[in-house]
Design a protein around this motif. Structure first.
Motif, mmCIF file in Angstrom:
data_model
loop_
_atom_site.group_PDB
_atom_site.id
_atom_site.type_symbol
_atom_site.label_atom_id
_atom_site.label_comp_id
_atom_site.label_asym_id
_atom_site.label_seq_id
_atom_site.Cartn_x
_atom_site.Cartn_y
_atom_site.Cartn_z
ATOM 1 N N LEU A 267 0.826 -1.208 0.000
ATOM 2 C CA LEU A 267 0.000 0.000 0.000
ATOM 3 C C LEU A 267 0.859 1.256 0.000
ATOM 4 O O LEU A 267 0.428 2.316 -0.470
ATOM 5 C CB LEU A 267 -0.938 -0.007 1.216
ATOM 6 C CG LEU A 267 -2.048 -1.066 1.193
ATOM 7 C CD1 LEU A 267 -2.835 -1.050 2.504
ATOM 8 C CD2 LEU A 267 -2.995 -0.846 0.012
ATOM 9 N N GLU A 268 2.081 1.166 0.515
ATOM 10 C CA GLU A 268 2.969 2.324 0.546
ATOM 11 C C GLU A 268 3.634 2.562 -0.803
ATOM 12 O O GLU A 268 3.794 3.699 -1.236
ATOM 13 C CB GLU A 268 4.045 2.134 1.628
ATOM 14 C CG GLU A 268 3.510 2.176 3.046
ATOM 15 C CD GLU A 268 2.897 3.528 3.389
ATOM 16 O OE1 GLU A 268 3.522 4.556 3.047
ATOM 17 O OE2 GLU A 268 1.801 3.557 3.982
ATOM 18 N N THR A 269 4.039 1.470 -1.465
ATOM 19 C CA THR A 269 4.815 1.599 -2.703
ATOM 20 C C THR A 269 3.975 1.382 -3.958
ATOM 21 O O THR A 269 4.481 1.513 -5.069
ATOM 22 C CB THR A 269 5.975 0.590 -2.698
ATOM 23 O OG1 THR A 269 5.439 -0.729 -2.492
ATOM 24 C CG2 THR A 269 6.962 0.906 -1.592
ATOM 25 N N GLY A 270 2.702 1.046 -3.781
ATOM 26 C CA GLY A 270 1.823 0.802 -4.920
ATOM 27 C C GLY A 270 1.595 -0.676 -5.140
ATOM 28 O O GLY A 270 2.522 -1.489 -5.036
ATOM 29 N N THR A 271 0.353 -1.050 -5.427
ATOM 30 C CA THR A 271 0.035 -2.469 -5.595
ATOM 31 C C THR A 271 -1.292 -2.618 -6.329
ATOM 32 O O THR A 271 -1.780 -1.674 -6.970
ATOM 33 C CB THR A 271 -0.014 -3.176 -4.220
ATOM 34 O OG1 THR A 271 -0.209 -4.575 -4.430
ATOM 35 C CG2 THR A 271 -1.125 -2.628 -3.340
ATOM 36 N N THR A 272 -1.888 -3.801 -6.196
ATOM 37 C CA THR A 272 -3.195 -4.098 -6.790
ATOM 38 C C THR A 272 -4.087 -4.692 -5.709
ATOM 39 O O THR A 272 -3.619 -5.484 -4.883
ATOM 40 C CB THR A 272 -3.064 -5.116 -7.943
ATOM 41 O OG1 THR A 272 -2.106 -4.637 -8.887
ATOM 42 C CG2 THR A 272 -4.399 -5.341 -8.638
ATOM 43 N N GLU A 273 -5.349 -4.306 -5.710
ATOM 44 C CA GLU A 273 -6.327 -4.920 -4.825
ATOM 45 C C GLU A 273 -7.352 -5.673 -5.655
ATOM 46 O O GLU A 273 -7.769 -5.214 -6.724
ATOM 47 C CB GLU A 273 -7.020 -3.870 -3.953
ATOM 48 C CG GLU A 273 -6.116 -3.299 -2.873
ATOM 49 C CD GLU A 273 -6.848 -2.426 -1.875
ATOM 50 O OE1 GLU A 273 -6.352 -2.291 -0.740
ATOM 51 O OE2 GLU A 273 -7.921 -1.876 -2.226
ATOM 52 N N LEU A 274 -7.754 -6.844 -5.152
ATOM 53 C CA LEU A 274 -8.716 -7.712 -5.831
ATOM 54 C C LEU A 274 -9.887 -7.999 -4.899
ATOM 55 O O LEU A 274 -9.751 -7.923 -3.676
ATOM 56 C CB LEU A 274 -8.070 -9.049 -6.210
ATOM 57 C CG LEU A 274 -6.714 -9.044 -6.903
ATOM 58 C CD1 LEU A 274 -6.150 -10.458 -6.935
ATOM 59 C CD2 LEU A 274 -6.844 -8.507 -8.313
ATOM 60 N N LEU A 275 -11.014 -8.362 -5.489
ATOM 61 C CA LEU A 275 -12.130 -8.902 -4.713
ATOM 62 C C LEU A 275 -12.173 -10.402 -4.948
ATOM 63 O O LEU A 275 -12.265 -10.855 -6.093
ATOM 64 C CB LEU A 275 -13.456 -8.264 -5.148
ATOM 65 C CG LEU A 275 -13.597 -6.752 -4.938
ATOM 66 C CD1 LEU A 275 -14.995 -6.288 -5.358
ATOM 67 C CD2 LEU A 275 -13.332 -6.367 -3.489
ATOM 68 N N ASP A 276 -12.077 -11.188 -3.872
ATOM 69 C CA ASP A 276 -12.098 -12.639 -4.039
ATOM 70 C C ASP A 276 -13.530 -13.134 -4.221
ATOM 71 O O ASP A 276 -14.478 -12.337 -4.315
ATOM 72 C CB ASP A 276 -11.393 -13.336 -2.876
ATOM 73 C CG ASP A 276 -12.112 -13.158 -1.540
ATOM 74 O OD1 ASP A 276 -13.291 -12.740 -1.537
ATOM 75 O OD2 ASP A 276 -11.499 -13.444 -0.495
ATOM 76 N N VAL A 299 -12.149 -11.219 -12.379
ATOM 77 C CA VAL A 299 -11.761 -10.802 -11.032
ATOM 78 C C VAL A 299 -11.789 -9.275 -10.960
ATOM 79 O O VAL A 299 -11.033 -8.598 -11.659
ATOM 80 C CB VAL A 299 -10.359 -11.321 -10.670
ATOM 81 C CG1 VAL A 299 -9.965 -10.845 -9.279
ATOM 82 C CG2 VAL A 299 -10.319 -12.840 -10.755
ATOM 83 N N THR A 300 -12.658 -8.732 -10.123
ATOM 84 C CA THR A 300 -12.732 -7.281 -9.942
ATOM 85 C C THR A 300 -11.453 -6.802 -9.262
ATOM 86 O O THR A 300 -10.984 -7.396 -8.287
ATOM 87 C CB THR A 300 -13.961 -6.914 -9.088
ATOM 88 O OG1 THR A 300 -15.136 -7.411 -9.747
ATOM 89 C CG2 THR A 300 -14.086 -5.415 -8.923
ATOM 90 N N HIS A 301 -10.876 -5.714 -9.772
ATOM 91 C CA HIS A 301 -9.571 -5.279 -9.283
ATOM 92 C C HIS A 301 -9.399 -3.776 -9.466
ATOM 93 O O HIS A 301 -10.162 -3.127 -10.182
ATOM 94 C CB HIS A 301 -8.457 -6.015 -10.040
ATOM 95 C CG HIS A 301 -8.488 -5.779 -11.530
ATOM 96 N ND1 HIS A 301 -9.393 -6.408 -12.366
ATOM 97 C CD2 HIS A 301 -7.745 -4.974 -12.331
ATOM 98 C CE1 HIS A 301 -9.204 -6.013 -13.610
ATOM 99 N NE2 HIS A 301 -8.208 -5.135 -13.624
ATOM 100 N N LYS A 302 -8.378 -3.242 -8.821
ATOM 101 C CA LYS A 302 -7.998 -1.843 -9.029
ATOM 102 C C LYS A 302 -6.530 -1.662 -8.678
ATOM 103 O O LYS A 302 -5.956 -2.416 -7.878
ATOM 104 C CB LYS A 302 -8.858 -0.894 -8.192
ATOM 105 C CG LYS A 302 -8.583 -0.915 -6.689
ATOM 106 C CD LYS A 302 -9.379 0.179 -5.983
ATOM 107 C CE LYS A 302 -9.099 0.214 -4.488
ATOM 108 N NZ LYS A 302 -9.831 1.313 -3.814
ATOM 109 N N GLY A 303 -5.911 -0.657 -9.281
ATOM 110 C CA GLY A 303 -4.531 -0.327 -8.975
ATOM 111 C C GLY A 303 -4.461 0.649 -7.817
ATOM 112 O O GLY A 303 -5.354 1.475 -7.619
ATOM 113 N N ILE A 304 -3.387 0.548 -7.028
ATOM 114 C CA ILE A 304 -3.143 1.456 -5.905
ATOM 115 C C ILE A 304 -1.848 2.220 -6.185
ATOM 116 O O ILE A 304 -0.799 1.611 -6.412
ATOM 117 C CB ILE A 304 -3.009 0.689 -4.570
ATOM 118 C CG1 ILE A 304 -4.273 -0.138 -4.292
ATOM 119 C CG2 ILE A 304 -2.715 1.649 -3.427
ATOM 120 C CD1 ILE A 304 -5.501 0.673 -4.005
#
Length: 488
Positions: A267-276, A299-304
């Motif tokens: 979350l600090e350096t950037g990542t991806t979040e998914l909905l399982d 798979v629902t997702h978004k970039g952070i």
């Protein structure tokens, strides 16, 4: 539910939740779409339209003349044809009434055919594979990592040049995002850099991909190939882009993505979040070299965005394949808005070279006896026509030219020549008379012996990919039509 499914895919891919659109049609198909949109709480079209105004029980279909307004002329608007018949005629009517670009008109048939084509191809890839997919991938995403040294080296060799995203820049023959608006383009160019790799970076990336090939192969249950490769740097700008809210990409379900994180995923350096599958948020985390494989349209997702440093990822859009690509030919680059091949069967020739007799390279009839082992051909499509006398007619497509060969040959010799003419993954279209004593089953097995795998016998699919091959008459029931792919 085919109509509704096709509409849903168009709705997601063209982001119709935020983009204005119309539905053209007044029959049963329009009624079904109206009910489906209401039942699924999707955004309704601005209007249902047709040539004349029609009052229905629960909605009104407006006349196309009445909705000819400023908004219609902007170019961002989409019109979906609510019909499975006379699509070409309806499209011509719309264009004759409205001053709009042809690519703003969408139809349900193309979506259905495209899905069928990719389904057939992917199923063939899995059947041909001698291994099964890993049940652990049933959740449709998988996290692992490459050797950290690869990630550090890629970061060290990160390209300096980048390309700006424009709507005019797309890869021919690819599905691409035509519906992105100017505001989103501006936000993307402010927030994301698409880097242009040099030779040394591509070589290193190729080695990295080779190192994870087998692990991905097990998850997919087949060989695989890259459709596009994108090197993306997200800066620390607060300007959001569309990929940073939860979404589905709206690709064909047989397409997958690999995200390789060159900067640590957090979350600090950037990542991806998914909905399982239980709708819980899963945050991808790991050191440099972590990668995520997932079905980006399931798979629902978004970039952070990174909070304290730029987020650097390599995004690989991939599909199944009949065989493993050569180790030095994994990477395929594409424009930022292009995603994957419209069809798994290609239409363009890679190259063609006639070493000894360049004058033979011209349109017209050429005797096959002129060809010998020193001639070099690299084309990826031709038509093999076997008539009742087993004579051969081959039309080789090279860019916009057609080279024709004709000579009486045995069918086995024909396949040998086909194998010589075609590059790996090249397309072989066969038309065979049903009265031919040579059985269809035997033809398929003989083709396999010479390095070809059957892809489809569906006339509508073949017609949609090869509409310009005039020798194919789909109304004539006296012929078999087959598409095969060279896999060795």
């Amino acid at each position: 539910m085919e109509i509704e499914q096709s509409f849903s895919e168009l709705y997601d891919f063209h982001n119709l939740e935020e983009q204005p659109y119309y539905i053209f049609g007044s029959g049963t198909c329009a009624d079904r779409l109206n009910a489906y949109i209401k039942n699924t709480n999707k955004v309704m079209p601005i209007y249902f339209i047709d040539i004349t105004k029609i009052k229905k029980n629960n909605y009104t279909i407006e006349s196309i003349a009445e909705v000819k307004n400023t908004q219609m002329q902007l170019g961002n608007i989409k019109i979906i044809i609510a019909s499975l018949s006379f699509v070409t005629e309806i499209k011509e009517k719309i264009l004759s009434h409205l001053n709009i670009c042809e690519n703003t008109i969408l139809n349900l048939i193309d979506s259905q055919l495209n899905n069928k084509i990719w389904d057939d191809y992917s199923l063939s890839c899995k059947k041909y594979a001698s291994f099964k997919d890993d049940n652990d991938f049933s959740e449709q995403f998988y996290v692992s990592s490459v050797d950290p040294n690869f990630a550090y080296s890629l970061l060290d060799k990160l390209p300096k040049k980048h390309v700006s995203v424009t709507k005019k820049d797309f890869t021919y023959g690819y599905v691409h995002n035509k519906s992105i608006n100017e505001a989103e383009l501006e936000r993307t160019n402010q927030s994301v850099k698409y880097l242009i790799p040099d030779v040394s970076f591509k070589q290193l990336l190729n080695q990295t991909i080779v190192s994870i090939y087998d692990g991905i192969k097990v998850k997919l249950g087949s060989h695989w190939q890259i459709e596009t490769s994108k090197i993306k740097v997200f800066n620390q700008s607060e300007t959001p882009v569309g990929s940073e809210s939860f979404h589905l990409d709206g690709y064909n379900k047989n397409i997958f993505k690999i995200l390789l994180y060159l900067t640590p995923a957090s979350l600090e350096t950037g990542t991806t979040e998914l909905l399982d599958s239980n709708n819980n948020v899963v945050t991808i985390s790991g050191p440099s070299g972590t990668y995520l494989l997932f079905n980006n349209s399931k798979v629902t997702h978004k970039g952070i965005r990174g909070k304290n440093k730029n987020r650097v990822i390599i995004e690989l859009t991939i599909s199944r394949a009949m065989k493993k690509p050569n180790d030095d030919k994994f990477i395929k680059l594409g424009s930022p808005l292009s995603h994957y091949s419209k069809y798994p069967w290609t239409r363009r020739a890679y190259a063609a070279r006639f070493d000894q007799s360049p004058q033979k390279f011209k349109q017209g009839w050429i005797n096959l006896s002129f060809l010998n082992s020193e001639d070099c051909f690299e084309v990826n499509q031709y038509l093999l026509y076997i008539n009742e006398n087993n004579s051969l007619k081959v039309a080789v497509f090279f860019l916009n030219d057609v080279i024709n060969f004709e000579k009486s040959l045995t069918i086995e010799q024909s396949f040998s020549i086909a194998n010589k003419l075609l590059v790996d993954n090249g397309d072989l279209v066969i038309k065979q008379t049903k009265t031919n004593s040579f059985s269809l089953e035997k033809l398929i097995f003989l083709a396999r012996d010479h390095g070809f795998e059957l892809q489809s016998q569906n006339h509508e699919i073949i017609k949609s990919i090869y509409p310009d091959i005039i020798e194919i008459n789909y109304e004539d029931k006296g012929f078999h039509y087959l598409v095969m792919k060279k896999y060795i």
